[in-house]
Write an enzyme that holds these catalytic residues in place. Structure first.
Site, mmCIF file in Angstrom:
data_model
loop_
_atom_site.group_PDB
_atom_site.id
_atom_site.type_symbol
_atom_site.label_atom_id
_atom_site.label_comp_id
_atom_site.label_asym_id
_atom_site.label_seq_id
_atom_site.Cartn_x
_atom_site.Cartn_y
_atom_site.Cartn_z
ATOM 1 N N ASP A 42 0.877 -1.174 0.000
ATOM 2 C CA ASP A 42 0.000 0.000 0.000
ATOM 3 C C ASP A 42 0.916 1.225 0.000
ATOM 4 O O ASP A 42 2.139 1.098 -0.175
ATOM 5 C CB ASP A 42 -0.973 -0.040 1.199
ATOM 6 C CG ASP A 42 -0.268 0.151 2.546
ATOM 7 O OD1 ASP A 42 0.986 0.179 2.580
ATOM 8 O OD2 ASP A 42 -0.971 0.258 3.561
ATOM 9 N N CYS A 88 3.643 -3.010 3.971
ATOM 10 C CA CYS A 88 2.764 -1.906 4.384
ATOM 11 C C CYS A 88 3.506 -1.147 5.483
ATOM 12 O O CYS A 88 4.724 -1.275 5.598
ATOM 13 C CB CYS A 88 1.378 -2.403 4.808
ATOM 14 S SG CYS A 88 1.319 -3.500 6.233
ATOM 15 N N THR A 139 3.460 -1.513 8.756
ATOM 16 C CA THR A 139 3.987 -2.423 9.789
ATOM 17 C C THR A 139 4.190 -3.856 9.311
ATOM 18 O O THR A 139 4.836 -4.645 10.005
ATOM 19 C CB THR A 139 2.989 -2.505 10.962
ATOM 20 O OG1 THR A 139 1.728 -2.961 10.437
ATOM 21 C CG2 THR A 139 2.801 -1.145 11.634
ATOM 22 N N HIS A 165 10.779 -23.980 8.879
ATOM 23 C CA HIS A 165 9.778 -24.690 9.684
ATOM 24 C C HIS A 165 8.346 -24.474 9.197
ATOM 25 O O HIS A 165 7.518 -25.354 9.352
ATOM 26 C CB HIS A 165 9.867 -24.255 11.151
ATOM 27 C CG HIS A 165 11.058 -24.826 11.858
ATOM 28 N ND1 HIS A 165 11.168 -24.854 13.230
ATOM 29 C CD2 HIS A 165 12.190 -25.406 11.382
ATOM 30 C CE1 HIS A 165 12.325 -25.425 13.577
ATOM 31 N NE2 HIS A 165 12.966 -25.756 12.463
ATOM 32 N N HIS A 195 8.065 -31.190 9.797
ATOM 33 C CA HIS A 195 7.302 -29.957 9.561
ATOM 34 C C HIS A 195 6.225 -30.128 8.492
ATOM 35 O O HIS A 195 5.247 -29.395 8.481
ATOM 36 C CB HIS A 195 8.254 -28.824 9.187
ATOM 37 C CG HIS A 195 9.294 -28.588 10.242
ATOM 38 N ND1 HIS A 195 8.980 -28.115 11.501
ATOM 39 C CD2 HIS A 195 10.630 -28.826 10.245
ATOM 40 C CE1 HIS A 195 10.077 -28.048 12.226
ATOM 41 N NE2 HIS A 195 11.101 -28.470 11.493
HETATM 42 C C1 RB5 Z 1 -1.469 2.779 6.523
HETATM 43 O O1 RB5 Z 1 -1.455 3.985 7.207
HETATM 44 C C2 RB5 Z 1 -1.166 1.624 7.467
HETATM 45 O O2 RB5 Z 1 -2.239 1.441 8.323
HETATM 46 C C3 RB5 Z 1 -0.863 0.363 6.695
HETATM 47 O O3 RB5 Z 1 0.205 0.594 5.837
HETATM 48 C C4 RB5 Z 1 -0.464 -0.864 7.495
HETATM 49 O O4 RB5 Z 1 0.550 -0.557 8.401
HETATM 50 C C5 RB5 Z 1 -1.539 -1.635 8.097
HETATM 51 O O5 RB5 Z 1 -1.310 -2.673 8.735
#
Ligand code: RB5
Length: 145
Positions: A11, A68, A70, A101, A136
């Protein structure tokens, strides 16, 4: 030439790191396709997770990388698809073990969590690590039962 086919998507929150990973993989002669997003404009990560996972399940690619902010949202979405084993990873040991694994076929990364150097190292370790099979295999098959 590394003939494994890799898809990558993000994203807006992962857009810059996605580009860096894409260039890195191209330099290493991987076959890699960028499935979007193609700008920093705000967008919804489930769209890109779904696009990449469907392409893997359709057999177009063997592995995928989702980025993304995180890595968490992408992992949550990707793991809704039966046959996708997505690992949200922030260290090289987990990257290796998620292959050995868990036979992870999707790697998710957080641009707001990782620096470029560590992210590229994680990608390299993940791509060169192999599934260990033996005990596994049974556990992997239990996931989809
Ligand atoms: C976008 O602001 C953020 O929420 C997205 O990139 C991501 O981290 C969601 O898990």
């Amino acid at each position: 030439m590394n003939d494994i086919k890799i898809a990558i998507a993000s994203d807006h929150g992962g857009f810059t790191l996605k580009g860096e990973i894409y260039n890195h993989l191209k330099e290493k002669n991987y076959i890699v396709k960028d499935l979007g997003t193609y700008s920093l404009e705000s967008c919804d990560y489930p769209i890109y997770a779904k696009k990449l996972c469907k392409a893997i399940l359709d057999g177009e690619f063997e592995k995928g990388i989702l980025v993304c902010g995180t890595g968490v949202g992408m992992a949550i979405c990707a793991n809704r698809f039966k046959g996708i084993r997505a690992a949200n990873v922030s260290d090289t040991y987990s990257a290796k073990m998620s292959r050995e694994h868990n036979n992870s076929n999707v790697l998710t990364l957080g641009e707001r969590v990782l620096g470029k150097g560590l992210a590229l190292e994680i990608v390299d370790v993940w791509l060169r690590s192999e599934f260990a099979q033996d005990r596994h295999l049974k556990r992997i098959s239990m996931i989809d039962e």
